[in-house]
Write a protein that holds these residues in place. Sequence first.
Motif, PDB file in Angstrom:
ATOM      1  N   VAL A   1    -115.905  51.236 -92.532  1.00  0.00           N
ATOM      2  CA  VAL A   1    -114.404  51.485 -91.979  1.00  0.00           C
ATOM      3  C   VAL A   1    -113.243  51.335 -91.348  1.00  0.00           C
ATOM      4  CG1 VAL A   1    -113.868  54.210 -90.811  1.00  0.00           C
ATOM      5  CG2 VAL A   1    -115.756  54.337 -92.635  1.00  0.00           C
ATOM      6  N   TYR A   2    -113.428  50.674 -90.622  1.00  0.00           N
ATOM      7  CA  TYR A   2    -112.369  49.328 -90.504  1.00  0.00           C
ATOM      8  C   TYR A   2    -112.289  48.879 -91.368  1.00  0.00           C
ATOM      9  CZ  TYR A   2    -113.280  50.316 -84.819  1.00  0.00           C
ATOM     10  OH  TYR A   2    -113.916  50.422 -83.842  1.00  0.00           O
ATOM     11  N   ALA A   3    -112.424  48.568 -92.338  1.00  0.00           N
ATOM     12  CA  ALA A   3    -111.481  47.371 -93.287  1.00  0.00           C
ATOM     13  C   ALA A   3    -111.474  48.096 -94.255  1.00  0.00           C
ATOM     14  CB  ALA A   3    -113.285  46.771 -94.175  1.00  0.00           C
ATOM     15  N   MET A   4    -111.662  49.623 -94.241  1.00  0.00           N
ATOM     16  CA  MET A   4    -110.828  50.761 -95.367  1.00  0.00           C
ATOM     17  C   MET A   4    -109.239  50.598 -93.961  1.00  0.00           C
ATOM     18  SD  MET A   4    -113.264  52.960 -97.721  1.00  0.00           S
ATOM     19  CE  MET A   4    -113.608  53.786 -95.748  1.00  0.00           C
ATOM     20  N   ALA A   5    -109.864  50.887 -93.054  1.00  0.00           N
ATOM     21  CA  ALA A   5    -108.411  50.672 -91.570  1.00  0.00           C
ATOM     22  C   ALA A   5    -107.426  50.016 -92.291  1.00  0.00           C
ATOM     23  CB  ALA A   5    -108.869  51.414 -90.714  1.00  0.00           C
ATOM     24  N   LEU A   6    -107.688  48.965 -92.236  1.00  0.00           N
ATOM     25  CA  LEU A   6    -106.481  47.875 -92.373  1.00  0.00           C
ATOM     26  C   LEU A   6    -106.072  47.714 -93.941  1.00  0.00           C
ATOM     27  CD1 LEU A   6    -105.860  45.238 -91.264  1.00  0.00           C
ATOM     28  CD2 LEU A   6    -108.486  43.579 -92.163  1.00  0.00           C
ATOM     29  N   TYR A   7    -107.231  47.663 -94.369  1.00  0.00           N
ATOM     30  CA  TYR A   7    -106.056  48.163 -96.007  1.00  0.00           C
ATOM     31  C   TYR A   7    -105.096  48.707 -96.167  1.00  0.00           C
ATOM     32  CZ  TYR A   7    -106.198  48.942-101.080  1.00  0.00           C
ATOM     33  OH  TYR A   7    -105.758  48.630-102.072  1.00  0.00           O
ATOM     34  N   ILE A   8    -105.625  50.499 -95.866  1.00  0.00           N
ATOM     35  CA  ILE A   8    -104.308  51.485 -95.344  1.00  0.00           C
ATOM     36  C   ILE A   8    -103.901  50.425 -94.956  1.00  0.00           C
ATOM     37  CG2 ILE A   8    -103.823  53.583 -94.545  1.00  0.00           C
ATOM     38  CD1 ILE A   8    -106.936  54.217 -95.496  1.00  0.00           C
TER      39      ILE A   8
END
Length: 181
Positions: free
Chosen positions: A114-121
């Motif tokens: 989820v942290y990786a997805m948050a960084l992507y966003i």
Amino acid sequence: MEKIDDYKQTINQFLFSEFIVFISQVAVFFLVAVFMSGFLENETRLLAFAEQKINDNTKKELGLTFLSFFLVLGFFSAIKQAIDNKRLEYFINRILWDIAKTIYTFGAGITGSVYAMALYIHLNPDESIQVHKIVIVTTLAGLVTFLYGCGWSWLFKRKTHILSKSNERIDASYENEKAKE
């Protein structure tokens, strides 16, 4: 077998080392998500990775993992009782200690993804998604996972790996006496 008494920790040392283990697992899963998505360039691959960690079967898999741990523990305990082998206690304890690592692995997989997805966003802004809320909720969920895993670890390591208050005072007195010599 290792001599555990030489490695006993204070409660603060224990908490810190458990925290480092959990955070390192979060970092590993975060980095794997970043690498799998071509350094956050491929949203499809990032989502595919995250879906492996977070899906309808996640809770079921965690529950079945715990059930399996307890079945294995029961099997080893029954053998130990039947043949009265003290050495099996060492293996039973190792299995109990690994349950905390399993909790960390499940929680870290979700948290890192989820942290990786948050960084992507964050890098590819979407007005409809508030990244800071995702990060806050994920951090809180990760903290809860850490507390569960750490609590489990403490429960089974408190007698063998963690200094009690009386031991800390005795050890401090011994060290002071040794320093005076």
